[in-house]
Structures are given as C-alpha cells and as structure tokens.
Design a protein around this motif. Structure first.
Motif, short mmCIF file in Angstrom:
data_model
loop_
_atom_site.label_atom_id
_atom_site.label_comp_id
_atom_site.label_asym_id
_atom_site.label_seq_id
_atom_site.Cartn_x
_atom_site.Cartn_y
_atom_site.Cartn_z
N MET A 95 39.66 -29.21 -15.60
CA MET A 95 40.71 -28.30 -15.16
C MET A 95 41.11 -27.30 -16.25
N HIS A 96 40.85 -27.68 -17.53
CA HIS A 96 41.26 -26.76 -18.59
C HIS A 96 40.52 -25.44 -18.53
N TYR A 97 39.33 -25.42 -17.89
CA TYR A 97 38.60 -24.17 -17.72
C TYR A 97 39.39 -23.18 -16.87
N ILE A 98 40.22 -23.72 -15.94
CA ILE A 98 40.99 -22.88 -15.02
C ILE A 98 42.41 -22.65 -15.51
N LEU A 99 43.03 -23.69 -16.07
CA LEU A 99 44.45 -23.61 -16.42
C LEU A 99 44.70 -22.98 -17.78
N ASP A 100 43.76 -23.11 -18.69
CA ASP A 100 43.96 -22.58 -20.04
C ASP A 100 43.39 -21.17 -20.19
N ASN A 101 43.79 -20.53 -21.28
CA ASN A 101 43.20 -19.24 -21.71
C ASN A 101 43.49 -18.07 -20.77
N TRP A 102 44.67 -18.10 -20.12
CA TRP A 102 45.13 -16.92 -19.41
C TRP A 102 45.68 -15.94 -20.44
N SER A 103 45.53 -14.66 -20.18
CA SER A 103 46.02 -13.65 -21.11
C SER A 103 46.95 -12.69 -20.38
N PHE A 104 47.69 -11.92 -21.15
CA PHE A 104 48.61 -10.93 -20.58
C PHE A 104 48.36 -9.60 -21.28
N ASP A 105 47.29 -8.96 -20.86
CA ASP A 105 46.90 -7.68 -21.43
C ASP A 105 47.75 -6.55 -20.84
N PRO A 106 47.69 -5.36 -21.41
CA PRO A 106 48.44 -4.22 -20.87
C PRO A 106 48.09 -3.90 -19.42
N ALA B 283 49.16 -2.28 -13.79
CA ALA B 283 49.04 -2.59 -12.36
C ALA B 283 50.42 -2.60 -11.69
N LEU B 284 51.42 -3.15 -12.36
CA LEU B 284 52.77 -3.17 -11.78
C LEU B 284 53.33 -1.75 -11.62
N VAL B 285 53.08 -0.90 -12.62
CA VAL B 285 53.51 0.50 -12.53
C VAL B 285 52.83 1.19 -11.36
N VAL B 286 51.53 0.94 -11.19
CA VAL B 286 50.78 1.56 -10.09
C VAL B 286 51.32 1.09 -8.74
N VAL B 287 51.68 -0.19 -8.62
CA VAL B 287 52.23 -0.70 -7.36
C VAL B 287 53.54 0.01 -7.03
N VAL B 288 54.44 0.12 -8.02
CA VAL B 288 55.73 0.81 -7.78
C VAL B 288 55.49 2.26 -7.42
N TRP B 289 54.59 2.91 -8.14
CA TRP B 289 54.23 4.31 -7.88
C TRP B 289 53.71 4.46 -6.45
N HIS B 290 52.84 3.56 -6.04
CA HIS B 290 52.28 3.61 -4.70
C HIS B 290 53.35 3.40 -3.63
N GLU B 291 54.28 2.49 -3.88
CA GLU B 291 55.36 2.23 -2.92
C GLU B 291 56.26 3.45 -2.76
N ALA C 232 40.01 -10.54 -13.00
CA ALA C 232 38.86 -10.31 -13.87
C ALA C 232 39.26 -10.13 -15.32
N PHE C 233 40.45 -9.55 -15.56
CA PHE C 233 40.88 -9.26 -16.93
C PHE C 233 41.82 -10.31 -17.52
N GLU C 234 42.69 -10.87 -16.70
CA GLU C 234 43.76 -11.72 -17.21
C GLU C 234 43.45 -13.21 -17.14
N SER C 235 42.57 -13.60 -16.25
CA SER C 235 42.30 -15.02 -16.02
C SER C 235 41.32 -15.57 -17.06
N PRO C 236 41.08 -16.89 -17.06
CA PRO C 236 40.08 -17.47 -17.99
C PRO C 236 38.67 -16.90 -17.82
N ILE C 237 38.42 -16.18 -16.72
CA ILE C 237 37.11 -15.54 -16.56
C ILE C 237 36.82 -14.64 -17.74
#
Length: 306
Positions: free
Chosen positions: A1-12, A17-25, A60-65
């Motif tokens: 399970m550590h392959y899935i639960l660990d090593n998440w990142s919080f890149d810019p 993406a959040l700014v784009v969602v608000v902009w789109h709304e 693709a960018f933030e997950s352990p992938i």
C-alpha cells in the motif's frame, strides 16, 4: 500500500489547476447571463469532462506516479499516457475555451477596453496558437514530442534533471496532446479543418509510430536503452523487463485511445462523406490549408451570440 499512500507531492500545478477552475467558473457564469438554459446546461455538462481532465493531469503530477516514474520505466510510460492521451482528450472534450476567454478581466469592461486588449497581445497569441493548431503542425508536434523524448540521450537528460523533466518533457506531453486531440474530438468553438480522410490517415500514422517505439524498446533490442534505470537503488525488477512492460503499456493502452477514435472517424467517413473515394476526391481538391483561426473565430462569434 505504501506505493499508493506515500510520496504524494504538492507542486505548483495544484495551485494553477485551482486558479483555472475558478477562472472557468467565472466564464461559465458570464456566459449563462446571456445564453439560453439549454446552452448553459450543455456547457455545464461539458465542464465535467474538463474538470476530469484537470484531475487526471494532477494525478500524473502530484500522485506517487510521478515519484515512481523515476525508478520504473513502466510507471513513466503510464504517466506518459495520462499526459498525452487521457488528460488532454478529457480537457478537449470539456471545451473550456469560450468560458476561459469570457472570464478575462476586460470581457466584463466597456467595449473599448475589450477592443484594445484584443488588438494587442491577444492577437499575437492568437496568431501563434493558430500556427500550432494547423492540423498537420499539431499532428507532427505530437509525434515529434513522443519520439524525441524517448531517444535515450534526451530521455536520460529529462529524467536526471527535475526542471527539464517537469517543465519541458512532461509539460510538452500535455500541450502536444491537447493540440493533437483538438483535431479529432469536438471542442466548440474550435472546429478542426482536417477532413475525415486526413483524420483517419493521421490516426493510423500516429498509431504506427507508437507501435514502432514499442517494438524498438521490446522486440528490436535485448537490453535496457535508458542508463538512468540501470542502477536505481532498491529496484529488484530487471531494467530490461521493466522496459518491455513499459513498451507493452504504450502499445496496448495507446491503442485504447487511438482505435476507438479511428473507428468513429471511419464510420463518419463512410456515412457522411459518401465513401472513401468521394472523400479522397474532396481531400485532394480542397486540401487542408484552410485557416484554423478563421474556423475558430467564426464559430466563436456564433457561440458568443447564443
């Protein structure tokens, strides 16, 4: 399970993406104020595809992938498919272009402000975008990006330098995917200027390129061609076996997106164009040099009036 639960990142990219969602709304709300309820409902349904595409992009960018792609070529290939096929096709199906355009600050201002802004940098961006959205330019870019980044020398540079990997390799995967799938998936107000016969040929050629890459990494060689994966600490999967599995993922999963699109295109070719012979005559007589920008602009005008 550590392959899935660990090593998440919080890149810019999460913030972007959040700014784009608000902009789109904001754009959706402005369009709804002057559109029919049916048109507003259609845009809202399309926005679900767009947001799904952004979610896949973030996975693709933030997950352990993203983390394990540096240790396993097969995970890199999975990330490759998410960024060139899954995320772009969903974004294109979501048709976010008109809402994003209408959310621009000057769109809510007086007409003179909008005209001035359109006359300046937006016109230059439109011309540049128009070049890369030309059908054969978009298709060539997609294939060049796919082939170029899997040349061993370039691949090893990309995987060994995080800035090159994120801002050049992976970002180019996504951008090339968007302009490519715009040629095949309806995404108003954009209208592809590529005839149905040209679409079928482009899909077939791209599928052949993917198969050649996959065969070059699995059948036509008997060793790991990427030095970056040869000495990864803690990895027990042999590098060449890892490479073969990655090649199989490209071959099979790439076909998962290419073949259904090919089937739909061929059915339209037979039904709407009166057969391959008629389509060939139209294709040769008309060519594919018509302006993508004109198609976008005329469709955009009608969309804004709705």
């Amino acid at each position: 399970m550590h392959y899935i639960l660990d090593n998440w990142s919080f890149d810019p990219f999460l913030v972007i993406a959040l700014v784009v969602v608000v902009w789109h709304e904001i754009g959706l709300r402005r369009l709804a104020s002057r559109s029919t309820p049916e048109r507003t409902r259609e845009r809202r349904l399309r926005s679900c595809w767009f947001y799904s595409g952004l979610a896949v992009f973030l996975i693709a960018f933030e997950s352990p992938i993203d983390y394990w792609a540096g240790s396993y070529f097969l995970v890199h290939m999975l990330q490759h498919l998410l960024l060139m096929f899954a995320a772009p096709s969903l974004v294109v199906a979501g048709a976010p272009w008109q809402p994003l355009h209408d959310a621009l600050p000057w769109r809510s201002g007086p007409p003179a402000a909008g005209a001035g802004a359109t006359h300046s940098w937006s016109q230059r961006m439109r011309r540049a975008g128009g070049f890369f959205l030309r059908p054969w330019v978009a298709i060539a870019c997609f294939n060049l990006v796919m082939v170029g980044w899997h040349i061993p020398a370039l691949f090893d540079v990309g995987e060994s330098n995080s800035a090159v990997r994120v801002w050049l390799m992976l970002t180019s995967f996504f951008v090339a995917g968007v302009i490519f799938w715009l040629q095949f998936i309806p995404s108003p107000p954009f209208r592809s200027q590529l005839p149905l016969l040209g679409r079928a040929a482009a899909l077939l050629a791209t599928n052949v390129v993917m198969i050649i890459i996959a065969m070059s990494l699995s059948i036509f060689t008997n060793y790991s061609v990427y030095a970056i994966y040869n000495h990864v600490p803690g990895v027990t999967l042999p590098p060449f076996a890892d490479q073969q599995i990655g090649a199989a993922i490209l071959w099979v999963c790439g076909d998962f997106w290419a073949l259904p699109t090919m089937i739909v295109t061929i059915r339209k070719l037979i039904g709407d164009e009166g057969g391959v012979g008629t389509a060939m005559e139209r294709f040769l007589g008309r060519g594919t040099q018509s302006s993508t920008v004109r198609g976008w602009a005329s469709s955009g005008s009608r969309d804004r009036l709705s």
